[in-house]
Scaffold this motif. Structure first.
Motif, PDB file in Angstrom:
ATOM      1  N   ILE A   6       0.650  -1.415  -0.131  1.00 37.70           N
ATOM      2  CA  ILE A   6       0.039  -0.292  -0.115  1.00 37.70           C
ATOM      3  C   ILE A   6       0.685   1.212   0.230  1.00 37.70           C
ATOM      4  O   ILE A   6       0.409   1.694  -0.531  1.00 37.70           O
ATOM      5  CB  ILE A   6      -0.869   0.154   1.334  1.00 37.70           C
ATOM      6  CG1 ILE A   6      -2.335  -1.002   1.617  1.00 37.70           C
ATOM      7  CG2 ILE A   6      -1.714   1.179   1.494  1.00 37.70           C
ATOM      8  CD1 ILE A   6      -3.070  -1.530   2.187  1.00 37.70           C
ATOM      9  N   SER A   9       2.888   1.977  -3.471  1.00 33.15           N
ATOM     10  CA  SER A   9       1.819   2.257  -4.648  1.00 33.15           C
ATOM     11  C   SER A   9       0.746   3.668  -4.381  1.00 33.15           C
ATOM     12  O   SER A   9       0.701   3.839  -5.453  1.00 33.15           O
ATOM     13  CB  SER A   9       0.375   1.111  -4.623  1.00 33.15           C
ATOM     14  OG  SER A   9      -0.706   0.985  -3.217  1.00 33.15           O
ATOM     15  N   SER A  10       1.201   3.769  -3.234  1.00 31.74           N
ATOM     16  CA  SER A  10       0.532   5.618  -2.881  1.00 31.74           C
ATOM     17  C   SER A  10       1.717   5.628  -3.104  1.00 31.74           C
ATOM     18  O   SER A  10       1.348   7.096  -4.199  1.00 31.74           O
ATOM     19  CB  SER A  10      -0.011   5.710  -1.285  1.00 31.74           C
ATOM     20  OG  SER A  10       1.582   5.364  -0.453  1.00 31.74           O
ATOM     21  N   MET A  13       1.467   6.138  -7.017  1.00 29.95           N
ATOM     22  CA  MET A  13       0.526   7.223  -7.062  1.00 29.95           C
ATOM     23  C   MET A  13       0.672   8.571  -6.928  1.00 29.95           C
ATOM     24  O   MET A  13      -0.112   9.798  -7.737  1.00 29.95           O
ATOM     25  CB  MET A  13      -0.579   7.530  -6.306  1.00 29.95           C
ATOM     26  CG  MET A  13      -1.003   5.972  -6.736  1.00 29.95           C
ATOM     27  SD  MET A  13      -2.266   5.441  -7.382  1.00 29.95           S
ATOM     28  CE  MET A  13      -3.570   6.715  -7.086  1.00 29.95           C
ATOM     29  N   ALA A  14       1.515   8.986  -6.421  1.00 31.07           N
ATOM     30  CA  ALA A  14       2.372  10.588  -5.836  1.00 31.07           C
ATOM     31  C   ALA A  14       2.930  10.653  -6.912  1.00 31.07           C
ATOM     32  O   ALA A  14       2.915  12.154  -7.249  1.00 31.07           O
ATOM     33  CB  ALA A  14       2.357  10.984  -4.668  1.00 31.07           C
TER      34      ALA A  14
END
Length: 118
Positions: A6, A9-10, A13-14
């Motif tokens: 998590i 992946s975050s 994404m950022a």
């Protein structure tokens, strides 16, 4: 293990969001709005004639204008230098020619010292 996925992946994404924000158009239109046609310039205007409210654009244009002016002055100075150099070279050749002629006249007028008879 799940929390690591998590977080990773975050993080991606950022980073992707930051990359998209850097590549976003900054012409003042909102996302999804219809793009406007750029201002057309007549044949007699230069890009520096179009004013902009953005201080970065103004500075970039001022720098470009200053650079163009500097290059023009440098080119004119170089041409003047070349003309002066050419004139000095021609004058030097003329002086050398005159000096050689004067020396030859002096040698022709003086008696030959190598012919010594006793």
């Amino acid at each position: 293990m799940k929390t690591r996925h998590i977080l990773i992946s975050s993080l991606f994404m950022a980073l992707a969001g930051g990359a998209i924000a850097q590549n976003a158009p900054t012409n003042g239109t909102a996302m999804g709005a219809a793009p406007t046609a750029p201002a057309t310039m007549s044949s007699g205007t230069t890009p520096s004639a179009v004013p902009s409210n953005d201080p970065f654009v103004q500075k970039r244009q001022a720098d470009a204008d200053a650079k163009a002016e500097y290059k023009a002055q440098k080119k004119a100075a170089k041409q003047e230098y070349k003309a002066d150099k050419k004139a000095a070279k021609a004058q030097l050749k003329q002086e050398k020619k005159a000096s050689t002629a004067q020396r030859n006249e002096a040698l022709a007028a003086s008696p030959d010292k190598s012919d010594k008879t006793h």
